[in-house]
Design a protein around this motif. Structure first.
Motif, PDB file in Angstrom:
ATOM      1  N   ALA A  10      -6.858   5.378   1.640  1.00 22.76           N
ATOM      2  CA  ALA A  10      -7.620   5.678   0.596  1.00 22.76           C
ATOM      3  C   ALA A  10      -7.534   6.957  -0.022  1.00 22.76           C
ATOM      4  CB  ALA A  10      -8.900   5.242   1.133  1.00 22.76           C
ATOM      5  N   ARG A  14     -13.689  -5.014   7.569  1.00 17.73           N
ATOM      6  CA  ARG A  14     -13.907  -4.598   6.197  1.00 17.73           C
ATOM      7  C   ARG A  14     -13.151  -3.318   5.770  1.00 17.73           C
ATOM      8  NH1 ARG A  14     -18.501  -6.700   3.463  1.00 17.73           N
ATOM      9  NH2 ARG A  14     -19.973  -7.963   4.532  1.00 17.73           N
ATOM     10  N   ARG A  39     -22.016   0.407  -0.112  1.00 18.35           N
ATOM     11  CA  ARG A  39     -21.696   1.420  -1.220  1.00 18.35           C
ATOM     12  C   ARG A  39     -20.602   1.956  -0.830  1.00 18.35           C
ATOM     13  NH1 ARG A  39     -27.243   4.748  -1.538  1.00 18.35           N
ATOM     14  NH2 ARG A  39     -27.893   2.553  -0.796  1.00 18.35           N
ATOM     15  N   VAL A  40     -19.851   2.604  -1.948  1.00 18.70           N
ATOM     16  CA  VAL A  40     -18.843   3.863  -1.512  1.00 18.70           C
ATOM     17  C   VAL A  40     -19.435   4.949  -0.915  1.00 18.70           C
ATOM     18  CG1 VAL A  40     -17.395   2.762  -3.372  1.00 18.70           C
ATOM     19  CG2 VAL A  40     -18.838   4.943  -3.875  1.00 18.70           C
ATOM     20  N   ASP A  69     -10.605  -3.746   3.022  1.00 19.24           N
ATOM     21  CA  ASP A  69     -10.995  -3.413   1.738  1.00 19.24           C
ATOM     22  C   ASP A  69     -10.671  -1.951   1.295  1.00 19.24           C
ATOM     23  OD1 ASP A  69     -12.103  -5.874   1.365  1.00 19.24           O
ATOM     24  OD2 ASP A  69     -13.932  -5.420   2.057  1.00 19.24           O
ATOM     25  N   GLY A  70     -10.592  -1.210   2.412  1.00 17.14           N
ATOM     26  CA  GLY A  70     -10.176   0.214   2.148  1.00 17.14           C
ATOM     27  C   GLY A  70     -11.545   1.216   2.385  1.00 17.14           C
ATOM     28  N   ASP A  79     -12.440   3.728   0.922  1.00 17.10           N
ATOM     29  CA  ASP A  79     -12.998   4.232  -0.381  1.00 17.10           C
ATOM     30  C   ASP A  79     -13.801   3.225  -1.186  1.00 17.10           C
ATOM     31  OD1 ASP A  79     -10.710   3.047  -0.859  1.00 17.10           O
ATOM     32  OD2 ASP A  79     -10.183   4.250  -2.873  1.00 17.10           O
ATOM     33  N   ARG A  80     -13.846   1.889  -0.753  1.00 18.39           N
ATOM     34  CA  ARG A  80     -14.485   0.743  -1.270  1.00 18.39           C
ATOM     35  C   ARG A  80     -15.792   0.772  -0.984  1.00 18.39           C
ATOM     36  NH1 ARG A  80     -12.149   0.209  -5.668  1.00 18.39           N
ATOM     37  NH2 ARG A  80     -13.231  -1.802  -5.752  1.00 18.39           N
ATOM     38  N   PRO A  81     -16.873  -0.047  -1.577  1.00 21.76           N
ATOM     39  CA  PRO A  81     -17.864  -0.237  -1.188  1.00 21.76           C
ATOM     40  C   PRO A  81     -18.045  -1.119   0.305  1.00 21.76           C
ATOM     41  CG  PRO A  81     -17.679  -1.869  -2.999  1.00 21.76           C
ATOM     42  CD  PRO A  81     -16.324  -1.035  -2.806  1.00 21.76           C
ATOM     43  N   VAL A  82     -17.734  -0.672   1.131  1.00 17.11           N
ATOM     44  CA  VAL A  82     -17.786  -1.190   2.618  1.00 17.11           C
ATOM     45  C   VAL A  82     -18.827  -0.667   3.179  1.00 17.11           C
ATOM     46  CG1 VAL A  82     -15.544  -1.905   2.400  1.00 17.11           C
ATOM     47  CG2 VAL A  82     -16.147   0.341   3.551  1.00 17.11           C
ATOM     48  N   ASN A  98       0.876  -1.153   0.039  1.00 20.28           N
ATOM     49  CA  ASN A  98      -0.007  -0.044  -0.060  1.00 20.28           C
ATOM     50  C   ASN A  98       1.158   1.461   0.133  1.00 20.28           C
ATOM     51  OD1 ASN A  98      -2.449  -1.143   0.046  1.00 20.28           O
ATOM     52  ND2 ASN A  98      -2.740  -1.172   2.229  1.00 20.28           N
ATOM     53  N   THR A 146     -20.042   0.453   8.866  1.00 23.87           N
ATOM     54  CA  THR A 146     -19.123  -0.704   8.380  1.00 23.87           C
ATOM     55  C   THR A 146     -18.445  -1.353   9.676  1.00 23.87           C
ATOM     56  OG1 THR A 146     -17.382  -1.302   6.744  1.00 23.87           O
ATOM     57  CG2 THR A 146     -17.007   0.692   8.322  1.00 23.87           C
TER      58      THR A 146
END
Length: 358
Positions: free
Chosen positions: A196, A328, A349-350, A332-333, A335-338, A58, A324
């Motif tokens: 992110a 997660r 969703r993001v 996943d980050g 900025d991800r759909p978490v 990363n 979240t």
């Protein structure tokens, strides 16, 4: 009763958090490095250069295409003088109250493979007279915090949003009631947003008091996002569902608090959230409210607690509430759909796709 460290905070050999105090507004300028005193900045600089990041690691690349006052390039992986790194370590501990060497490395030297430079900076700060930082050891891990002298040094730099009322993290670091794990989960959340490129670690404030008719509302943290909007962040590990819903009601009360003051010829009177977060023309909506569910011993799994919270929470379309789990978020980050939005079903969703409050 001893609480085990958060399993989602991977331990380094001696590491493996945090919290600050009321400030009028989280929209603060980023910190580069404090020049609070010649004593701190004249300690012998580290000589070894930073190691390049291994492939697939990363990393934080410059971000210049995001509008809003929070946008800024992330720090490059170039070698930092020892005094500069020590200044950044001190400021970070002053803002977050508690962190491990691993967490500090993730925020300040994301391209570095090990924690050697951060540990050297911490040892130099500890060797000052009086010491600027302190540490607590638990289960072969070390937790670092600012001493009163360190807070004074950080405040003198002029880089803190509000030095008034700040406290050291010593009590949190030594806690056996879960406060330390709560603080560690908060710093891991800060790291996830930083990696992110959604918020710089200098744009977080911890335990900022917000007045309501029923008394102060104190979020775990307030963050200024890279798009110029703000978000409240709550870390939950052990709070009862009734307590979570009561805190949600406090946010409703804060959002709906009557305007204070008389205003002027240019604009009508505004309440605290409008003065603090809406901007001069009220163009920004009420900040997002984010709940991050983290693991705790003898408690239901974070996924279960999150689902139950959604079952019990009453949607209020004047506030956007998204949730979240820490697992997660860190896996996943940010900025991800978490993110799952209260009242919007089970789809994730993001965060940028979360509905705006009405």
């Amino acid at each position: 009763m001893t609480t085990a460290p958060d399993p989602h905070t991977p331990p380094a050999l001696e590491d493996t958090a945090a919290t600050a105090s009321p400030a009028p507004s989280p929209a603060t300028s980023p910190a580069s490095s404090p020049a609070a005193s010649s004593r701190q900045l004249t300690v012998a600089a580290d000589q070894a250069p930073d190691s390049p990041a291994p492939a697939g690691c990363n990393s934080s690349s410059p971000r210049t295409d995001v509008p809003g006052e929070a946008s800024r390039p992330h720090k490059a992986a170039a070698t930092k003088a020892g005094a500069d790194l020590r200044g950044e370590v001190l400021l970070t501990l002053a803002r977050l109250r508690l962190a491990t060497p691993r967490q500090l490395k993730a925020l300040l030297l994301p391209h570095q493979q090990g924690t050697d430079h951060v540990r050297r900076a911490l040892r130099n700060l500890l060797a000052e007279s009086p010491a600027l930082v302190g540490r607590t050891h638990r289960a072969q891990q070390s937790y670092w915090y600012c001493t009163p002298a360190g807070l004074a040094e950080a405040a003198a730099s002029g880089e803190l949003a509000s030095p008034v009322g700040r406290t050291t993290g010593k009590r949190i670091a030594a806690s056996k009631t879960g406060l330390r794990e709560h603080g560690l989960a908060l710093v891991d959340t800060v790291i996830a947003f930083y990696q992110a490129e959604m918020a710089d670690h200098a744009d977080w404030q911890v335990e900022v008091a917000h007045p309501t008719p029923a008394g102060n509302l104190v979020p775990d943290a307030v963050v200024l996002l890279a798009n110029g909007t703000s978000a409240f962040v709550e870390i939950d590990r052990t709070m009862s569902y009734a307590g979570l819903l009561a805190k949600l009601e406090r946010y409703y009360a804060y959002r709906n608090a009557p305007a204070s003051g008389r205003g002027n010829a240019a604009r009508a009177p505004r309440n605290h959230w409008q003065e603090t977060y809406a901007g001069p023309d009220l163009e920004r909506p009420f900040p997002l409210l984010l709940f991050v569910f983290a693991p705790a011993k003898r408690r239901a799994a974070p996924e279960t607690r999150e689902a139950t919270f959604h079952d019990r929470a009453r949607p209020n379309w004047r506030i956007t509430v998204a949730t979240t789990t820490l697992h997660r978020l860190t896996r996943d980050g940010a900025d991800r759909p978490v993110w799952r939005v209260v009242g919007r079903g089970e789809d994730r969703r993001v965060l940028t796709a979360a509905p705006s409050p009405r």
